[in-house]
Design an enzyme around this catalytic site. Structure first.
Site, mmCIF file in Angstrom:
data_model
loop_
_atom_site.group_PDB
_atom_site.id
_atom_site.type_symbol
_atom_site.label_atom_id
_atom_site.label_comp_id
_atom_site.label_asym_id
_atom_site.label_seq_id
_atom_site.Cartn_x
_atom_site.Cartn_y
_atom_site.Cartn_z
ATOM 1 C CB SER A 2 -0.911 -0.031 1.281
ATOM 2 O OG SER A 2 -1.409 1.506 1.454
ATOM 3 C CE1 TYR A 47 -4.032 -1.918 4.689
ATOM 4 C CE2 TYR A 47 -3.321 0.374 4.390
ATOM 5 C CZ TYR A 47 -3.564 -0.817 4.276
ATOM 6 O OH TYR A 47 -3.719 -0.763 2.628
#
Length: 313
Positions: A160, A172
């Site tokens: 990401s 995350y």
């Protein structure tokens, strides 16, 4: 204008000609195919004529994907947080590919929640995300590598932009930074085996990792479970503004996945896959520049996005 058209034609021609041969004979294993990037990628590769082994988390997701595609796609169930499930999936893949080996492993399964200010979260919240996005990815890779080495194939890992610059608290970004490090290390180790490793670093896309419940509801639950001392230190105004900014970021997420899955597909079918792909304008124009700026400058810019706590100095 004519010269630009000619260059564009030549680029598309070179891109199409620079493909791996005999793609219709090659197997690709993809995790996280119930929805989102994995689901669309599986369909794209079937349309290309490749043999797709799609791992879904739910029986419903597997059945729906099977119905939407052809005999070239087969499904299995996989929970990347459970070693037994990973071992069973690896044996299933081994039975499918035989001595040919596995051309591409696509580690796509991931979750994004819980997320929020780090102090508002528990260690269980961190572990929940890291176990899926990082530990599960590593374990799946370790089980599949012998088959990938046999085919001299590819590993494609879903990271990401949050793996380049930490824009939100929780597990995350922590997990995605780990994916970057793991991918870099295995890319160097596997180079001499003829295996290529690519990392996908999308910007902000509207996928199921954002959850089904509203941001406001999730943040309210998070806020209410905090000790009173913590709530007092941040203040109601911080909570309100933070939730509003997070909601706006979610609403502005790109709903079209094609740029991401095209990047994943290129990493699988091209003779010269890139090390990193950055689909999304926000990835190219915001997150990558932030990641490359001096750390104090990045800190200054991102801190201005956050509200000021009640007990700030």
């Amino acid at each position: 204008m004519a010269a630009l058209t000619d260059l564009s034609f030549m680029y598309r021609w070179f891109k199409n000609c620079n493909l791996v041969r005999n793609l219709s004979d090659k197997y690709v294993f993809i995790t996280g195919c119930d929805s989102g990037f994995g689901n669309l990628l599986a369909k794209q590769l079937v349309d290309r004529g490749m043999r797709v082994l799609a791992a879904c988390f739910t029986q419903e997701g597997a059945q729906k994907l099977q119905q939407d595609t052809s005999y070239r796609l087969q499904t299995t169930l996989l929970d990347v947080t459970k070693s037994e499930s990973i071992q069973m999936a690896a044996q299933w893949v081994r039975d499918q590919v035989g001595e040919q080996g596995l051309w591409a492993l696509v580690n796509n399964a991931g979750v994004g929640l819980p997320s929020g200010p780090n102090e508002w979260l528990t260690i269980e919240d961190f572990v929940k995300v890291i176990n899926v996005n990082l530990v599960g990815l590593i374990e799946v890779t370790l089980h599949m590598l012998p088959m990938v080495k046999k085919a001299r194939g590819r590993v494609v890992n879903m990271s990401s932009s949050g793996g380049r610059v930490a824009v939100i608290g929780g597990g995350y970004c922590v997990s995605k930074f780990g994916v970057e490090a793991f991918s870099d290390s295995i890319r160097r180790e596997l180079h001499y085996f003829g295996v290529k490793v690519s990392i996908i670093e999308p910007g902000n896309y509207r996928t199921s990792i954002l959850g089904k419940d509203g941001i406001e509801m999730r943040m309210q639950k998070l806020w209410e479970q905090l000790p009173q001392e913590t709530r007092d230190s941040y203040g109601e105004e911080y909570f309100r503004i933070y939730t509003e900014k997070l909601t706006n970021m979610t609403r502005s997420a790109e709903p079209r996945y094609r740029d991401v899955t095209n990047s994943m597909e290129h990493a699988i079918v091209s003779r010269s896959p890139r090390v990193r792909y950055n689909p999304g304008l926000d990835a190219k124009l915001l997150y990558l520049p932030l990641a490359k700026l001096p750390t104090p400058v990045t800190d200054f810019i991102l801190s201005r996005y956050l509200p000021r706590p009640a007990d700030s100095v």
